[in-house]
Design an enzyme around this catalytic site. Structure first.
Site, short mmCIF file in Angstrom:
data_model
loop_
_atom_site.label_atom_id
_atom_site.label_comp_id
_atom_site.label_asym_id
_atom_site.label_seq_id
_atom_site.Cartn_x
_atom_site.Cartn_y
_atom_site.Cartn_z
N HIS A 76 6.62 12.41 13.74
CA HIS A 76 5.57 13.41 13.51
C HIS A 76 4.55 13.39 14.64
O HIS A 76 4.16 12.32 15.11
CB HIS A 76 4.84 13.12 12.19
N TYR A 203 -3.24 14.98 4.08
CA TYR A 203 -4.28 14.21 3.40
C TYR A 203 -5.28 15.23 2.86
O TYR A 203 -5.96 15.89 3.64
CB TYR A 203 -4.98 13.27 4.39
N PRO A 294 -4.30 1.79 0.94
CA PRO A 294 -3.16 2.41 1.63
C PRO A 294 -3.51 3.62 2.50
O PRO A 294 -2.76 3.93 3.43
CB PRO A 294 -2.21 2.80 0.49
N LYS A 298 -1.88 1.36 7.15
CA LYS A 298 -1.98 0.24 8.09
C LYS A 298 -1.27 -1.05 7.66
O LYS A 298 -0.96 -1.89 8.50
CB LYS A 298 -3.46 -0.09 8.36
N TYR A 385 -5.05 5.90 14.03
CA TYR A 385 -3.93 6.17 13.12
C TYR A 385 -2.60 5.82 13.79
O TYR A 385 -1.73 5.19 13.20
CB TYR A 385 -3.95 7.65 12.68
P1 FAD Z 1 5.08 -8.24 1.18
O1 FAD Z 1 5.80 -6.99 1.49
O2 FAD Z 1 4.26 -8.29 -0.07
O3 FAD Z 1 6.17 -9.41 1.13
C1 FAD Z 1 5.88 -10.70 0.63
C2 FAD Z 1 7.15 -11.30 0.04
O4 FAD Z 1 6.88 -12.61 -0.41
C3 FAD Z 1 7.66 -10.52 -1.16
O5 FAD Z 1 9.03 -10.23 -0.99
C4 FAD Z 1 7.40 -11.46 -2.33
O6 FAD Z 1 8.36 -11.30 -3.36
C5 FAD Z 1 7.50 -12.81 -1.66
N1 FAD Z 1 6.78 -13.90 -2.35
C6 FAD Z 1 5.58 -13.83 -2.98
N2 FAD Z 1 5.25 -15.05 -3.47
C7 FAD Z 1 6.25 -15.89 -3.15
C8 FAD Z 1 6.48 -17.27 -3.39
N3 FAD Z 1 5.60 -18.03 -4.05
N4 FAD Z 1 7.62 -17.81 -2.93
C9 FAD Z 1 8.53 -17.05 -2.24
N5 FAD Z 1 8.36 -15.73 -1.99
C10 FAD Z 1 7.23 -15.17 -2.44
N6 FAD Z 1 1.50 0.09 4.86
C11 FAD Z 1 1.71 0.85 5.96
O7 FAD Z 1 1.65 0.32 7.09
N7 FAD Z 1 2.01 2.18 5.89
C12 FAD Z 1 2.06 2.82 4.71
O8 FAD Z 1 2.40 4.02 4.68
C13 FAD Z 1 1.78 2.06 3.50
N8 FAD Z 1 1.82 2.65 2.30
C14 FAD Z 1 1.71 1.87 1.19
C15 FAD Z 1 1.82 2.49 -0.03
C16 FAD Z 1 1.75 1.73 -1.19
C17 FAD Z 1 1.84 2.43 -2.53
C18 FAD Z 1 1.57 0.31 -1.12
C19 FAD Z 1 1.53 -0.55 -2.37
C20 FAD Z 1 1.46 -0.32 0.10
C21 FAD Z 1 1.52 0.45 1.26
N9 FAD Z 1 1.40 -0.14 2.52
C22 FAD Z 1 1.54 0.65 3.63
C23 FAD Z 1 1.21 -1.60 2.64
C24 FAD Z 1 2.51 -2.37 2.91
O9 FAD Z 1 3.49 -2.02 1.97
C25 FAD Z 1 2.24 -3.88 2.88
O10 FAD Z 1 1.13 -4.14 3.71
C26 FAD Z 1 3.46 -4.71 3.36
O11 FAD Z 1 4.43 -4.77 2.35
C27 FAD Z 1 3.05 -6.14 3.75
O12 FAD Z 1 4.18 -6.88 4.12
P2 FAD Z 1 4.22 -8.45 3.93
O13 FAD Z 1 5.56 -8.89 4.44
O14 FAD Z 1 3.00 -9.06 4.47
O15 FAD Z 1 4.11 -8.68 2.36
C1 DHB Z 2 2.48 6.77 3.21
C2 DHB Z 2 1.57 5.94 2.63
C3 DHB Z 2 0.28 5.95 3.11
O1 DHB Z 2 -0.62 5.13 2.59
C4 DHB Z 2 -0.12 6.76 4.15
O2 DHB Z 2 -1.40 6.75 4.56
C5 DHB Z 2 0.81 7.55 4.74
C6 DHB Z 2 2.12 7.55 4.27
C7 DHB Z 2 3.86 6.79 2.69
O3 DHB Z 2 4.16 6.03 1.75
O4 DHB Z 2 4.67 7.57 3.19
#
Ligand code: FAD
Ligand code: DHB
Length: 395
Positions: A76, A203, A294, A298, A385
């Site tokens: 995009h 947005y 979210p 980021k 962004y």
């Molecule tokens: P996680 O993905 O949470 O992974 C952690 C892992 O550790 C999990 O698999 C969990 O099961 C495991 N774990 C936990 N505790 C233990 C334990 N005690 N022992 C072993 N394993 C364990 N970010 C963006 O950049 N762009 C977006 O568009 C965006 N949209 C989002 C929309 C939503 C609705 C949500 C909820 C989040 C969004 N985010 C977005 C945020 C993004 O999804 C998270 O920041 C990302 O998943 C972080 O990755 P991580 O590997 O740090 O943690």
């Molecule tokens: C998505 C999630 C977000 O929080 C955002 O700012 C943009 C896109 C997504 O899930 O596609």
């Protein structure tokens, strides 16, 4: 009987941070073991992020896991901001020469898991009683019980806490400082079998609340609605969700394409930053150390960025015996995390509606008009962004 083994880096969590770290370490010939409490199927199906910064796309490509992303990702040029009956485009490509890409976190996780397993990497899914000890020594231990009930102890050089916001690792850092902001709203997110009726994300600030129109493919839409913080999903029938989306995105002659809803969830919104992100031989990455609301997309990008910084630091530490990058790890990551935290707070505060707050309403509209009419303000939004200061893995 406890099974003992040895690896160089013990990784807690198979989310984007832990998996990316393991892939990058393997590229340098550094062995790691990932211990994950959930099943592989659960990790691969967990609906979350979708928007990747230009630097995240480049990093996944450089790590050798960009093939499907290149084939299926949707590039995009920018985003739309909608408010007061107008829909304005902010063109990142024109403003800062960078684009962003829609490619779901579920797909990144699948690609990273497949890459590790194909190379003989170890990921222990469905582990229980996961614990870390000895982080102040040169030989920390990662212990867990496997899915067959067998206890394990893995002797490591370093432990990476990549276990998300609710994990165990952060609590092991003594004297941790945490800074937090909660918001009086949450996001109700849906996935729907409906071809998006927009080419790029919208947005939308509406007097009844924020809405975001995103997508996963030309056939699947991902949409979000601002709802009260304590909202129950039971209050939202599919019909009510579509009606609210149509209202919050309404423009003459245009409507949201509807379809079967295949996933529905509510996500609380919080800003949280904790540091230091390293103590002794324990390093934290991603949501384990910081989460952002979210809006602004980021979280996943920060998690991948931390993994890149950590992989460079651990390569220098374990291969060359140089602690310079490891000693700088926490400051390097927190600096970028705070930039993203401020930007997410800015995007959230500009677009989410507080009840009965006419001062805030008018200030938001002034800010939205400013970022869509001033090239200076639009450039700042575009720079943040699309990814400000994306780290690179020096290979
Ligand atoms: P996680 O993905 O949470 O992974 C952690 C892992 O550790 C999990 O698999 C969990 O099961 C495991 N774990 C936990 N505790 C233990 C334990 N005690 N022992 C072993 N394993 C364990 N970010 C963006 O950049 N762009 C977006 O568009 C965006 N949209 C989002 C929309 C939503 C609705 C949500 C909820 C989040 C969004 N985010 C977005 C945020 C993004 O999804 C998270 O920041 C990302 O998943 C972080 O990755 P991580 O590997 O740090 O943690
Ligand atoms: C998505 C999630 C977000 O929080 C955002 O700012 C943009 C896109 C997504 O899930 O596609």
């Amino acid at each position: 009987m406890t099974v003992t083994s040895r690896t160089r880096v013990g990784i807690v969590g198979a989310g984007p941070a832990g998996l990316m770290l393991s892939v990058l370490l393997a590229r340098r010939g550094i062995e790691s073991v990932i211990v994950e409490s959930r099943t592989r199927e659960y990790c691969e199906a967990r609906q979350r992020a979708g928007m990747l910064e230009a630097g995240t796309v480049a990093a996944l490509r450089a790590a050798g896991v960009g093939k499907r992303l290149d084939a299926e990702g949707l590039e995009h040029d920018g985003i739309y901001l909608q408010f007061a009956g107008e829909r304005q485009h902010v063109n990142f490509r024109e403003l800062v020469g960078r684009t962003v890409t829609i490619y779901a976190q579920t797909e990144i996780v699948k690609d990273l898991i497949a890459d590790r397993l194909a190379a003989g990497g170890v990921i222990e899914f469905s582990a229980s009683s996961v614990a870390v000890s000895g982080i102040e020594s040169a030989a920390p231990v990662l212990s867990y019980t496997d899915s067959a009930g067998v206890p394990h102890e893995v002797a490591c050089d370093v432990i990476a806490g990549c276990d998300g916001f609710h994990g165990i690792a952060r609590a092991l850092v003594p004297g941790l400082s945490a800074y937090e902001r909660t918001y009086p709203y949450a996001w109700l997110g849906i996935l729907a079998d409906a071809g998006p009726s927009t080419d790029e994300l919208i947005y939308s600030r509406h007097p009844d609340g924020f809405a975001l129109y995103s997508m996963r493919s030309p056939e699947v839409s991902r949409l979000y609605l601002q709802v009260p913080a304590d909202e129950s999903l039971d209050a939202w029938s599919d019909d009510r969700i579509w009606a609210e989306l149509q209202k919050r995105f309404a423009l003459p002659g245009w409507s949201v394409a509807t379809g079967q809803i295949t996933d529905k969830s509510i996500t609380p919104m919080r800003s949280f930053v904790a540091g230091p992100m390293r103590h002794g031989r324990l390093f934290l990455a991603g949501d384990a150390a910081h989460i952002v609301p979210p809006c602004g997309a980021k979280g996943l990008n920060l998690a991948v960025g931390d993994a890149i910084v950590m992989a460079s630091a651990l390569s220098a530490l374990l291969l060359d015996g140089s602690a310079t990058l490891a000693d700088a790890y926490s400051d390097t990551c927190l600096r970028r995390a705070w930039r993203a935290t401020q930007f997410s707070y800015f995007m959230t505060s500009m677009t989410h509606v507080l009840p009965n707050d006419p001062f805030d309403d008018l200030a938001q509209l002034a800010q939205l008009r400013y970022v869509t009419s001033s090239p200076a303000a639009a450039t700042s939004l575009a720079e943040n962004y699309s990814g400000y200061e994306s780290p690179k893995f020096e290979s």
